[in-house]
Design a protein around this motif. Structure first.
Motif, PDB file in Angstrom:
ATOM      1  N   TYR A 147       0.892  -1.478  -0.078  1.00 46.32           N
ATOM      2  CA  TYR A 147       0.123  -0.020   0.072  1.00 46.32           C
ATOM      3  C   TYR A 147       0.972   1.403  -0.056  1.00 46.32           C
ATOM      4  O   TYR A 147       0.646   2.312  -0.642  1.00 46.32           O
ATOM      5  CB  TYR A 147      -1.116   0.018   1.262  1.00 46.32           C
ATOM      6  N   GLY A 148       1.911   1.198   0.621  1.00 49.66           N
ATOM      7  CA  GLY A 148       2.722   2.212   0.403  1.00 49.66           C
ATOM      8  C   GLY A 148       3.337   2.726  -0.590  1.00 49.66           C
ATOM      9  O   GLY A 148       3.768   3.594  -1.055  1.00 49.66           O
ATOM     10  N   MET A 149       3.809   1.326  -1.528  1.00 42.02           N
ATOM     11  CA  MET A 149       4.120   1.652  -2.803  1.00 42.02           C
ATOM     12  C   MET A 149       3.040   2.344  -3.899  1.00 42.02           C
ATOM     13  O   MET A 149       3.417   3.256  -4.410  1.00 42.02           O
ATOM     14  CB  MET A 149       4.388   0.172  -3.481  1.00 42.02           C
ATOM     15  N   PHE A 150       1.835   1.946  -3.680  1.00 46.28           N
ATOM     16  CA  PHE A 150       0.721   2.486  -4.297  1.00 46.28           C
ATOM     17  C   PHE A 150       0.636   4.201  -3.908  1.00 46.28           C
ATOM     18  O   PHE A 150       0.324   4.886  -4.656  1.00 46.28           O
ATOM     19  CB  PHE A 150      -0.472   1.829  -4.014  1.00 46.28           C
ATOM     20  N   LEU A 151       0.813   4.226  -2.777  1.00 44.84           N
ATOM     21  CA  LEU A 151       0.404   5.743  -2.178  1.00 44.84           C
ATOM     22  C   LEU A 151       1.881   6.598  -2.720  1.00 44.84           C
ATOM     23  O   LEU A 151       1.806   7.743  -3.138  1.00 44.84           O
ATOM     24  CB  LEU A 151       0.593   5.905  -0.585  1.00 44.84           C
ATOM     25  N   ALA A 152       3.005   5.903  -2.664  1.00 38.26           N
ATOM     26  CA  ALA A 152       4.201   6.782  -3.307  1.00 38.26           C
ATOM     27  C   ALA A 152       3.929   7.010  -4.854  1.00 38.26           C
ATOM     28  O   ALA A 152       4.607   8.208  -5.580  1.00 38.26           O
ATOM     29  CB  ALA A 152       5.567   5.639  -3.163  1.00 38.26           C
ATOM     30  N   ILE A 153       3.453   6.083  -5.590  1.00 39.95           N
ATOM     31  CA  ILE A 153       2.926   6.454  -6.955  1.00 39.95           C
ATOM     32  C   ILE A 153       1.864   7.665  -7.274  1.00 39.95           C
ATOM     33  O   ILE A 153       2.022   8.458  -8.086  1.00 39.95           O
ATOM     34  CB  ILE A 153       2.563   5.350  -7.583  1.00 39.95           C
ATOM     35  N   ILE A 154       1.008   7.542  -6.354  1.00 32.33           N
ATOM     36  CA  ILE A 154      -0.409   8.313  -6.420  1.00 32.33           C
ATOM     37  C   ILE A 154      -0.096   9.614  -5.958  1.00 32.33           C
ATOM     38  O   ILE A 154      -0.321  10.759  -6.584  1.00 32.33           O
ATOM     39  CB  ILE A 154      -1.728   7.518  -5.894  1.00 32.33           C
ATOM     40  N   ILE A 155       0.259   9.695  -4.441  1.00 31.29           N
ATOM     41  CA  ILE A 155       0.228  11.087  -3.804  1.00 31.29           C
ATOM     42  C   ILE A 155       1.182  12.272  -4.589  1.00 31.29           C
ATOM     43  O   ILE A 155       0.579  13.190  -5.166  1.00 31.29           O
ATOM     44  CB  ILE A 155       0.751  10.905  -2.646  1.00 31.29           C
TER      45      ILE A 155
END
Length: 237
Positions: free
Chosen positions: A166-174
């Motif tokens: 989930y941290g990886m996804f947030l790093a992409i989206i934010i």
């Protein structure tokens, strides 16, 4: 010349492979919770190589979703690879056989596409193959190791490791959401609608996988209709 392309592909693909190893380990934790064995995780990762697609697949497998849901989800979240393959076709020598073109398209991931289109001149098949091979081996190995670790580690540790994805996804989206308000609004709409659909009388009875597929199509279509990307040449949509 082919040996040079292979060597260069392996060299450029190695940093990608190292990054893949860490991310795939997190996917392996998810796969272990879904009941996959290490060999099954290795094979599925070797032929998929898509974090969002594999995460969705393992999540749907865990809830025993229908095959149609899994196929629809994979098609939706991986449609970008069709566009990448079309773009890469412009970097391939016109005399390249159709078989090489198909195989190069099958090698595409976000990172392999990036280094392939950045290759000076026409991109040789040997370069893409070698970069894809080393990164794929690390990706599949990371998933298999993650599955074995997920089966051996204590449950609190496994739960904590699951959060890394989930941290990886947030790093992409934010970061993109901070730059583009349209992305931010779309992200907020996705969170709100996802929560509402989970408690609505009819839609709430659907599986989480089917809700994800439907919301992805609807929200993407509305966002593209309301805020289409403008052409840099003439400002037209």
């Amino acid at each position: 010349m082919t040996n040079q392309n292979i060597t260069r592909g392996l060299r450029d693909g190695f940093p990608i492979a190292m990054g893949y190893l860490a991310v795939a380990f997190s996917l392996g934790i998810i796969a272990a919770k879904a009941g996959l064995t290490a060999p099954a995780g290795f094979i599925s990762s070797f032929f998929t190589r898509a974090s969002a697609g594999e995460y969705g697949t393992y999540t749907l497998v865990a809830v025993q979703a229908a095959y149609a849901e899994v196929i629809a989800m994979c098609l939706v979240v991986n449609l970008r690879y069709m566009l990448m393959s079309a773009a890469l076709s412009q970097k391939i020598n016109p005399h390249t056989s159709w078989l090489h073109r198909i195989l190069m398209a099958c090698c595409i991931t976000d990172e392999i596409f990036g280094i392939s289109v950045a290759y000076p001149g026409y991109t040789p098949p040997a370069y893409t193959y070698s970069a894809a091979l080393i990164s794929t081996l690390f990706w599949a190995t990371g998933c298999a190791v993650g599955i074995m670790a997920g089966s051996l580690l204590p449950q609190p540790v496994v739960t904590a490791l699951c959060m890394s994805l989930y941290g990886m996804f947030l790093a992409i989206i934010i970061p993109q959401a901070r730059i583009d308000r349209n992305v931010l609004y779309t992200l907020i709409a996705s969170l709100v609608l996802s929560g509402l659909c989970a408690i609505m009388p009819v839609v709430g009875q659907w599986s989480s996988g089917m809700r994800t597929v439907v919301l992805t199509i609807v929200i993407s279509a509305v966002a593209a209709w309301l805020k289409p990307l403008k052409s840099k040449e003439n400002g037209a949509a």
